[in-house]
Design a protein around this motif. Structure first.
Motif, PDB file in Angstrom:
ATOM      1  N   LEU A   9     -26.034  13.172  47.415  1.00  0.00           N
ATOM      2  CA  LEU A   9     -26.664  13.633  48.648  1.00  0.00           C
ATOM      3  C   LEU A   9     -25.715  14.529  49.452  1.00  0.00           C
ATOM      4  O   LEU A   9     -26.144  15.539  50.025  1.00  0.00           O
ATOM      5  N   SER A  10     -24.457  14.172  49.467  1.00  0.00           N
ATOM      6  CA  SER A  10     -23.477  14.980  50.211  1.00  0.00           C
ATOM      7  C   SER A  10     -23.290  16.355  49.591  1.00  0.00           C
ATOM      8  O   SER A  10     -22.953  17.313  50.275  1.00  0.00           O
ATOM      9  N   ALA A  11     -23.515  16.444  48.270  1.00  0.00           N
ATOM     10  CA  ALA A  11     -23.336  17.713  47.555  1.00  0.00           C
ATOM     11  C   ALA A  11     -24.625  18.531  47.474  1.00  0.00           C
ATOM     12  O   ALA A  11     -24.656  19.557  46.783  1.00  0.00           O
ATOM     13  N   ALA A  12     -25.668  18.094  48.169  1.00  0.00           N
ATOM     14  CA  ALA A  12     -26.942  18.820  48.112  1.00  0.00           C
ATOM     15  C   ALA A  12     -26.775  20.237  48.643  1.00  0.00           C
ATOM     16  O   ALA A  12     -25.990  20.483  49.569  1.00  0.00           O
ATOM     17  N   PRO A  13     -27.493  21.205  48.059  1.00  0.00           N
ATOM     18  CA  PRO A  13     -27.409  22.588  48.540  1.00  0.00           C
ATOM     19  C   PRO A  13     -27.746  22.691  50.025  1.00  0.00           C
ATOM     20  O   PRO A  13     -28.603  21.966  50.528  1.00  0.00           O
ATOM     21  N   ALA A  14     -27.061  23.572  50.702  1.00  0.00           N
ATOM     22  CA  ALA A  14     -27.334  23.785  52.121  1.00  0.00           C
ATOM     23  C   ALA A  14     -28.788  24.188  52.305  1.00  0.00           C
ATOM     24  O   ALA A  14     -29.312  25.012  51.565  1.00  0.00           O
ATOM     25  N   GLY A  15     -29.429  23.594  53.277  1.00  0.00           N
ATOM     26  CA  GLY A  15     -30.826  23.910  53.530  1.00  0.00           C
ATOM     27  C   GLY A  15     -31.801  22.986  52.849  1.00  0.00           C
ATOM     28  O   GLY A  15     -32.994  22.984  53.167  1.00  0.00           O
ATOM     29  N   ASN A  16     -31.331  22.215  51.869  1.00  0.00           N
ATOM     30  CA  ASN A  16     -32.211  21.248  51.219  1.00  0.00           C
ATOM     31  C   ASN A  16     -32.505  20.074  52.141  1.00  0.00           C
ATOM     32  O   ASN A  16     -31.641  19.652  52.923  1.00  0.00           O
ATOM     33  N   LEU A  17     -33.708  19.557  52.044  1.00  0.00           N
ATOM     34  CA  LEU A  17     -34.045  18.307  52.696  1.00  0.00           C
ATOM     35  C   LEU A  17     -33.544  17.176  51.812  1.00  0.00           C
ATOM     36  O   LEU A  17     -33.919  17.086  50.639  1.00  0.00           O
ATOM     37  N   LYS A  18     -32.709  16.309  52.342  1.00  0.00           N
ATOM     38  CA  LYS A  18     -32.117  15.215  51.557  1.00  0.00           C
ATOM     39  C   LYS A  18     -32.886  13.920  51.822  1.00  0.00           C
ATOM     40  O   LYS A  18     -33.061  13.527  52.979  1.00  0.00           O
ATOM     41  N   LYS A  56     -26.782   6.829  55.542  1.00  0.00           N
ATOM     42  CA  LYS A  56     -26.982   7.520  56.824  1.00  0.00           C
ATOM     43  C   LYS A  56     -25.913   8.582  57.064  1.00  0.00           C
ATOM     44  O   LYS A  56     -26.185   9.624  57.680  1.00  0.00           O
ATOM     45  N   THR A  57     -24.713   8.359  56.551  1.00  0.00           N
ATOM     46  CA  THR A  57     -23.624   9.317  56.775  1.00  0.00           C
ATOM     47  C   THR A  57     -23.885  10.656  56.090  1.00  0.00           C
ATOM     48  O   THR A  57     -23.252  11.661  56.415  1.00  0.00           O
ATOM     49  N   THR A  58     -24.816  10.692  55.132  1.00  0.00           N
ATOM     50  CA  THR A  58     -25.100  11.930  54.406  1.00  0.00           C
ATOM     51  C   THR A  58     -26.108  12.817  55.136  1.00  0.00           C
ATOM     52  O   THR A  58     -26.381  13.928  54.694  1.00  0.00           O
ATOM     53  N   GLY A  59     -26.671  12.306  56.221  1.00  0.00           N
ATOM     54  CA  GLY A  59     -27.685  13.075  56.941  1.00  0.00           C
ATOM     55  C   GLY A  59     -29.038  13.084  56.254  1.00  0.00           C
ATOM     56  O   GLY A  59     -29.872  13.957  56.529  1.00  0.00           O
ATOM     57  N   SER A  60     -29.264  12.126  55.399  1.00  0.00           N
ATOM     58  CA  SER A  60     -30.507  12.062  54.629  1.00  0.00           C
ATOM     59  C   SER A  60     -31.590  11.308  55.381  1.00  0.00           C
ATOM     60  O   SER A  60     -31.319  10.436  56.217  1.00  0.00           O
ATOM     61  N   GLN A  61     -32.836  11.630  55.053  1.00  0.00           N
ATOM     62  CA  GLN A  61     -33.953  10.771  55.430  1.00  0.00           C
ATOM     63  C   GLN A  61     -33.964   9.594  54.461  1.00  0.00           C
ATOM     64  O   GLN A  61     -33.891   9.781  53.253  1.00  0.00           O
ATOM     65  N   ILE A  62     -34.049   8.383  54.994  1.00  0.00           N
ATOM     66  CA  ILE A  62     -33.956   7.181  54.178  1.00  0.00           C
ATOM     67  C   ILE A  62     -35.269   6.413  54.247  1.00  0.00           C
ATOM     68  O   ILE A  62     -35.795   6.175  55.341  1.00  0.00           O
ATOM     69  N   TYR A  63     -35.769   6.045  53.087  1.00  0.00           N
ATOM     70  CA  TYR A  63     -36.982   5.234  52.985  1.00  0.00           C
ATOM     71  C   TYR A  63     -36.642   3.965  52.214  1.00  0.00           C
ATOM     72  O   TYR A  63     -36.009   4.029  51.160  1.00  0.00           O
ATOM     73  N   VAL A  64     -37.061   2.817  52.740  1.00  0.00           N
ATOM     74  CA  VAL A  64     -36.712   1.533  52.149  1.00  0.00           C
ATOM     75  C   VAL A  64     -37.984   0.747  51.850  1.00  0.00           C
ATOM     76  O   VAL A  64     -38.854   0.590  52.717  1.00  0.00           O
ATOM     77  N   ALA A  65     -38.105   0.241  50.634  1.00  0.00           N
ATOM     78  CA  ALA A  65     -39.278  -0.517  50.226  1.00  0.00           C
ATOM     79  C   ALA A  65     -39.249  -1.927  50.804  1.00  0.00           C
ATOM     80  O   ALA A  65     -38.223  -2.614  50.754  1.00  0.00           O
ATOM     81  N   LEU A  66     -40.378  -2.352  51.362  1.00  0.00           N
ATOM     82  CA  LEU A  66     -40.593  -3.761  51.644  1.00  0.00           C
ATOM     83  C   LEU A  66     -41.000  -4.427  50.336  1.00  0.00           C
ATOM     84  O   LEU A  66     -41.827  -3.905  49.588  1.00  0.00           O
ATOM     85  N   LEU A  67     -40.421  -5.585  50.052  1.00  0.00           N
ATOM     86  CA  LEU A  67     -40.614  -6.252  48.770  1.00  0.00           C
ATOM     87  C   LEU A  67     -42.021  -6.822  48.638  1.00  0.00           C
ATOM     88  O   LEU A  67     -42.610  -7.300  49.609  1.00  0.00           O
ATOM     89  N   ASP A  68     -42.564  -6.765  47.416  1.00  0.00           N
ATOM     90  CA  ASP A  68     -43.810  -7.477  47.155  1.00  0.00           C
ATOM     91  C   ASP A  68     -43.527  -8.971  47.102  1.00  0.00           C
ATOM     92  O   ASP A  68     -42.378  -9.397  46.934  1.00  0.00           O
ATOM     93  N   ASP A  69     -44.564  -9.778  47.274  1.00  0.00           N
ATOM     94  CA  ASP A  69     -44.408 -11.226  47.132  1.00  0.00           C
ATOM     95  C   ASP A  69     -44.393 -11.535  45.647  1.00  0.00           C
ATOM     96  O   ASP A  69     -45.428 -11.752  45.015  1.00  0.00           O
TER      97      ASP A  69
END
Length: 301
Positions: free
Chosen positions: A89-98, A148-161
């Motif tokens: 993520l830190s090495a992503a091209p400039a301008g990319n959405l991470k 979070k330090t990479t400036g990325s949008q983070i999505y986290v799964a809620l676990l199934d039962d």
């Protein structure tokens, strides 16, 4: 084109409805077997491969790095996946959405009731659950703060039962995969899933991450979306999972696929499909027959 030597996999739409259309994504997925794609009897690659194809219509030039490893717990993710993910993520091209997707916890809970509480806590379930919940909470916080330090949008799964998966509800399947998990353990596991999800929600809010709901789905309960082990999704299940991630990321559902008509005359094949409103292009995916894996899939715009 030789008849019988090509199978048409899908027709993919390029659909322009999102304000960030045209921006490329650097997508990194972290997790366990549900991220690596165990049980996938479809195109292969689990949900990440499908999700990338869906996103490329809105975000041309997007790339995927799936670092998920089957069998990993939250401890394993930190030890084996987190640093590579941060570097990618830190090495992503400039301008990319991470974007980073995290789905972890199933193996924490399966291991908890299959051996940890028995072997390490002498069947003192209260002490076992309290201690391991603390470890899991710390791990999720470490994962989210690092990403979070990479400036990325983070999505986290809620676990199934996962107590509702056939691998738990069917005694024969359960004894084959998790021989030490009892009926009482299954009940306690169900309670613990909700506790874990509450903590995922709390820590996601603290770290600016978005939760993605797999708790209120039936993907892991119904055989049409599961592989033969009653534990992992099949190709249809991963299709549904990819759609849930897509909706979370884009805020919309993918467009309905057009109806594809194939006409064969001699050695010529003609393809036609109905127009789809708002589509700006179409991509046809194809592969040789017999199918030899995802690396053999080609496409035509």
């Amino acid at each position: 084109m030789k008849i019988g030597k090509i199978i048409l996999l899908s027709l993919f739409l390029l659909w322009s409805v999102h304000p960030a259309f045209g921006q490329s994504i650097t997508l990194v997925t972290l997790g366990d077997s549900l991220t690596e794609g165990d049980g996938d009897d479809g195109i292969g690659g689990g949900y990440p491969t499908r999700l990338l194809s869906m996103l490329q219509g809105l975000y041309p030039g997007s790339t995927l790095n799936n670092v998920g490893i089957s069998g990993d717990t939250s401890d394993d993710l930190i030890n084996k996946q987190l640093e590579p993910a941060v570097n990618l993520l830190s090495a992503a091209p400039a301008g990319n959405l991470k974007i980073a997707l995290v789905w972890i916890g199933s193996n924490d809970l399966f291991g908890l009731y299959n051996w940890v509480c028995d072997d390490e806590y002498g069947n003192d379930y209260s002490a076992c659950e309290e201690a391991t919940f603390g470890y899991y909470s710390d791990n999720i916080n470490t994962i989210l703060t690092s990403l979070k330090t990479t400036g990325s949008q983070i999505y986290v799964a809620l676990l199934d039962d996962q107590s509702k998966r056939p691998v738990m509800t069917d005694p024969a399947l359960r004894v084959d995969s998790f021989p030490q998990i009892t009926d009482v353990d299954v009940s306690r596991m169900s309670t613990q899933v909700s506790i874990y999800n509450d903590e995922i929600t709390r820590l996601s809010s603290t770290n600016g991450a978005t939760t993605v709901d797999f708790f209120n789905t039936t993907i892991f309960e119904n055989w049409p979306t599961l592989s033969d082990d009653g534990n992992h999704p099949n190709g249809v299940g991963y299709d549904a999972i990819a759609t849930i991630w897509y909706q979370a990321i884009t805020g919309s559902s993918p467009p309905a696929a057009p109806a594809l008509t194939v006409t064969v005359v001699g050695t010529s094949v003609t393809l036609a499909w109905n127009a789809v409103s708002s589509a700006t292009g179409y991509t046809l995916f194809y592969a040789p027959y017999p199918y030899a894996g995802p690396e053999t899939i080609g496409s035509i715009d």
